[in-house]
Write a protein that holds these residues in place. Structure first.
Motif, short mmCIF file in Angstrom:
data_model
loop_
_atom_site.label_atom_id
_atom_site.label_comp_id
_atom_site.label_asym_id
_atom_site.label_seq_id
_atom_site.Cartn_x
_atom_site.Cartn_y
_atom_site.Cartn_z
N CYS A 86 51.46 -94.90 -0.74
CA CYS A 86 52.88 -94.70 -0.46
C CYS A 86 53.75 -95.27 -1.58
CB CYS A 86 53.28 -95.41 0.84
SG CYS A 86 52.35 -94.93 2.31
N CYS A 100 51.21 -95.54 -6.81
CA CYS A 100 51.91 -95.88 -5.58
C CYS A 100 52.34 -97.34 -5.60
CB CYS A 100 51.03 -95.59 -4.36
SG CYS A 100 49.54 -96.61 -4.28
N VAL A 157 54.65 -91.12 2.01
CA VAL A 157 53.23 -90.98 1.70
C VAL A 157 53.09 -89.98 0.55
CG1 VAL A 157 50.96 -90.35 2.60
CG2 VAL A 157 52.64 -91.47 4.09
#
Length: 271
Positions: free
Chosen positions: A131, A197, A190
């Motif tokens: 994420c 991420c 996401v």
């Protein structure tokens, strides 16, 4: 048929603004002469250039490229330009196909979300989910939209304006347990496997509960979810968070919102 036309006649006939015609003149693409009153007169023999400009501009050719071609219009240069057009059209078709896939996925996801029956607690086994995150304490719905836009701007390469991304927010548990619903500590999205991420939701077991309607009810939803976990001998293994399956991107009616609350769980220690 006349050999020369005034600027307003050409503008009306070809659906081109007068300013654009003057711009083409400044570039040297069109070369009108002046009548005795000083009005521009455009020769009929040059009007084919306007069709070519329109077609090439639709293919995103720059005016510099178009002028270069018109200044030296030969069969060789026409073939070269046609091959460039083929490449551009192929790129545009690929982009349209990609957009069509995104639209199809979004329709399928929204239809599936609309069919979900809220209020049922389920236990899910979920994979790791990378994420991107924007941390900010959020106490109003208007702030949530603004912070989500900040998140999107920071990660435009991963979050499309119109895509099928999953957006979520971490609930501010201290405020929630003190009796204040709809308060958050940050928003996230996401991203795809292997993409850079900010954090990863770990793979494992998650309790899940969907609710439909305004977010002010999330305090009761979280309490219900945690009570269910305790009754099943499970303990939270992370902060509860919300995932927005139907929100104001899809409807202006809060009663149609569909939100999923998830919390990672583990077996409660005996003793």
């Amino acid at each position: 048929m006349k050999d020369y036309y005034k600027i307003n006649e050409i503008a009306k006939l070809y659906g081109i603004g007068v300013d654009s015609l003057r711009y083409y003149e400044r570039l040297g693409i069109l070369q009108p002469r002046r009548d005795t009153n000083g009005y521009r007169l455009y020769p009929l023999k040059e009007m084919y250039k306007l069709n070519m400009i329109r077609d090439l501009r639709q293919l995103r050719f720059s005016m510099a490229q178009i002028k270069e071609y018109l200044d030296d219009q030969t069969v060789d240069n026409t073939l070269r330009l046609l091959r460039q057009e083929e490449d551009l059209v192929a790129q545009q078709l690929a982009q349209l196909k990609h957009k069509a896939r995104l639209l199809e996925q979004r329709v399928e996801t929204l239809e599936a979300a609309r069919a979900i029956v809220p209020g049922q607690v389920t236990l899910k086994q979920l994979p790791p989910r990378p994420c991107v995150l924007f941390t900010q304490h959020i106490t109003r719905d208007e702030e949530m939209d603004f912070v989500m836009k900040k998140l999107q701007r920071q990660h435009e390469d991963k979050i499309l304006d119109f895509g099928n991304q999953v957006f979520g927010a971490f609930l501010a548990m201290e405020d929630l347990l003190a009796g204040t619903p709809n308060v958050y500590d940050g928003v996230f999205s996401v991203v795809g496997p292997g993409e850079a991420c900010d954090f990863t939701l770990p793979g494992g077991r998650y309790l899940s509960l969907h609710y439909r309607g305004p977010y002010e009810q999330n305090r009761q939803v979280v309490q219900h979810l945690l009570s269910h976990a305790a009754a099943q001998g499970l303990a939270p293994a992370g902060r509860p968070f919300e995932l927005y399956e139907i929100d104001n991107r899809d409807t202006a009616r809060p009663e149609e919102f569909l939100t999923e609350v998830q919390v990672a769980v583990t077996e409660r220690a005996q003793g």
